[in-house]
Design an enzyme around this catalytic site. Structure first.
Site, PDB file in Angstrom:
ATOM      1  N   THR A  15      -9.535   3.787   6.628  1.00 18.14           N
ATOM      2  CA  THR A  15      -9.195   2.483   7.209  1.00 18.14           C
ATOM      3  C   THR A  15      -7.717   2.396   7.581  1.00 18.14           C
ATOM      4  OG1 THR A  15      -8.793   1.549   5.011  1.00 18.14           O
ATOM      5  CG2 THR A  15     -11.003   1.300   5.913  1.00 18.14           C
ATOM      6  N   ALA A  16      -6.974   3.499   7.453  1.00 15.03           N
ATOM      7  CA  ALA A  16      -5.544   3.495   7.758  1.00 15.03           C
ATOM      8  C   ALA A  16      -5.309   4.113   9.142  1.00 15.03           C
ATOM      9  CB  ALA A  16      -4.789   4.235   6.653  1.00 15.03           C
ATOM     10  N   LEU A  24      -8.404   4.837  11.355  1.00 18.01           N
ATOM     11  CA  LEU A  24      -9.007   3.704  12.062  1.00 18.01           C
ATOM     12  C   LEU A  24      -8.199   3.356  13.306  1.00 18.01           C
ATOM     13  CD1 LEU A  24     -11.157   1.489  12.181  1.00 18.01           C
ATOM     14  CD2 LEU A  24      -9.725   0.103  10.681  1.00 18.01           C
ATOM     15  N   SER A  25      -6.863   3.440  13.210  1.00 18.89           N
ATOM     16  CA  SER A  25      -6.013   3.161  14.366  1.00 18.89           C
ATOM     17  C   SER A  25      -6.264   4.153  15.502  1.00 18.89           C
ATOM     18  CB  SER A  25      -4.545   3.218  13.962  1.00 18.89           C
ATOM     19  OG  SER A  25      -4.250   2.232  12.995  1.00 18.89           O
ATOM     20  N   GLU A  65      -4.795  11.062   4.463  1.00 16.63           N
ATOM     21  CA  GLU A  65      -5.164  11.980   5.534  1.00 16.63           C
ATOM     22  C   GLU A  65      -4.123  13.069   5.703  1.00 16.63           C
ATOM     23  OE1 GLU A  65      -2.174   9.578   6.909  1.00 16.63           O
ATOM     24  OE2 GLU A  65      -4.142   8.603   6.811  1.00 16.63           O
ATOM     25  N   ASP A 125       0.821  -1.213   0.000  1.00 22.21           N
ATOM     26  CA  ASP A 125       0.000   0.000   0.000  1.00 22.21           C
ATOM     27  C   ASP A 125       0.856   1.264   0.000  1.00 22.21           C
ATOM     28  OD1 ASP A 125      -2.596  -1.032  -0.103  1.00 22.21           O
ATOM     29  OD2 ASP A 125      -2.577  -1.497   2.031  1.00 22.21           O
ATOM     30  N   GLY A 126       1.973   1.232   0.717  1.00 22.79           N
ATOM     31  CA  GLY A 126       2.850   2.393   0.745  1.00 22.79           C
ATOM     32  C   GLY A 126       3.407   2.717  -0.626  1.00 22.79           C
TER      33      GLY A 126
END
Length: 255
Positions: free
Chosen positions: A155-156, A159-160, A115, A44-45
């Site tokens: 969701t990244a 979410l954490s 974000e 993903d990164g």
């Protein structure tokens, strides 16, 4: 839709490089400047970096997982890639534009697909004033930080930090605090995607704050403005059985 010219880009890890060689042998590798579609191989990164580096190309992106999580990626396979691309579904991502004013008086802009987050730089909690469309909503948030997340980024990190998961079609952004101390019970807010958010750093000399928009960090900021970038639309392709809207929806039911 048929994609005749495919540009393959791969992360530096061995798995991604091996996959790149296999795909190049099978399909060739068009220059990015001439490609109809860009295929990224990695995690993903890497996919996020690929989107940032080539967002001005105005072509779709298709990722195949040769990393770890692979939320923005499809399963890897060498066979039938043109057919997979032809039947893939498009998710359109609308990034955020951050304008950060530093203590030194300089201003820096950056784009965030996931974000924009503000983070304390020292041992002391940050103090941040939050305004939405010119109206102060929180006079003083004492916290480790605060962020504005897009649906794709919800969701990244969001979410954490116990922020909400946002469906792509919801048309909202998540405003999420990070370890808020005061107001203690504030857990964040959902905002219309067309809002203008302003963060003002209070007591910035004693409690310095950095602002991070995906890949770009700006240190010692005093004011940060965030709004959707209407001039940028990123088209990301997903196999029908693993489309991004379904993945985001499914995340809400994972214990």
């Amino acid at each position: 839709m048929a994609y005749d010219k495919i540009a393959f880009l791969a992360d530096r890890n061995d798995n991604a490089q091996t996959a790149l060689k296999a795909l190049e042998e099978r399909y060739g590798n068009a220059p990015v400047a001439e490609a109809d579609v860009i295929v990224g191989l990695g995690g993903d990164g890497f996919m996020l970096r690929t989107l940032h580096r080539h967002m001005t190309r105005n072509v779709p992106f298709y990722g195949m997982n040769k990393g770890t999580v692979g939320f923005l990626l499809n399963a890897f396979a060498v066979e039938d890639l043109p057919a997979r691309l032809g039947r893939a579904e498009t998710a359109t991502l609308h990034p955020l534009r951050m304008k950060a004013l530093r203590e030194a008086g300089t201003e820096q802009e950056a784009i965030a697909i996931n974000e924009v987050s503000l983070l304390r730089q020292t041992r002391q909690a940050a103090k941040i004033r939050i305004s939405i469309d010119g109206r102060v909503r929180i006079e003083e948030l004492i916290c480790d930080g605060v962020m504005v997340a897009t649906p794709a980024g919800s969701t990244a990190y969001n979410l954490s930090a116990h922020g909400p998961i946002l469906p792509l079609s919801a048309g909202v952004l998540a405003l999420t605090p990070i370890s808020a101390f005061r107001p203690r019970r504030w857990r964040g807010a959902l905002l219309p995607r067309n809002v203008h958010v302003k963060f003002e750093i209070l007591d910035n000399y004693k409690r310095p704050v950095s602002a991070v928009a995906d890949l770009t960090e700006v240190r010692e900021v005093v004011e940060v403005e965030i709004a959707e970038a209407p001039d940028i639309s990123l088209k990301v392709l997903f196999d029908p059985e693993h489309n991004l809207e379904e993945r985001i929806l499914n995340e809400q039911f994972i214990p």
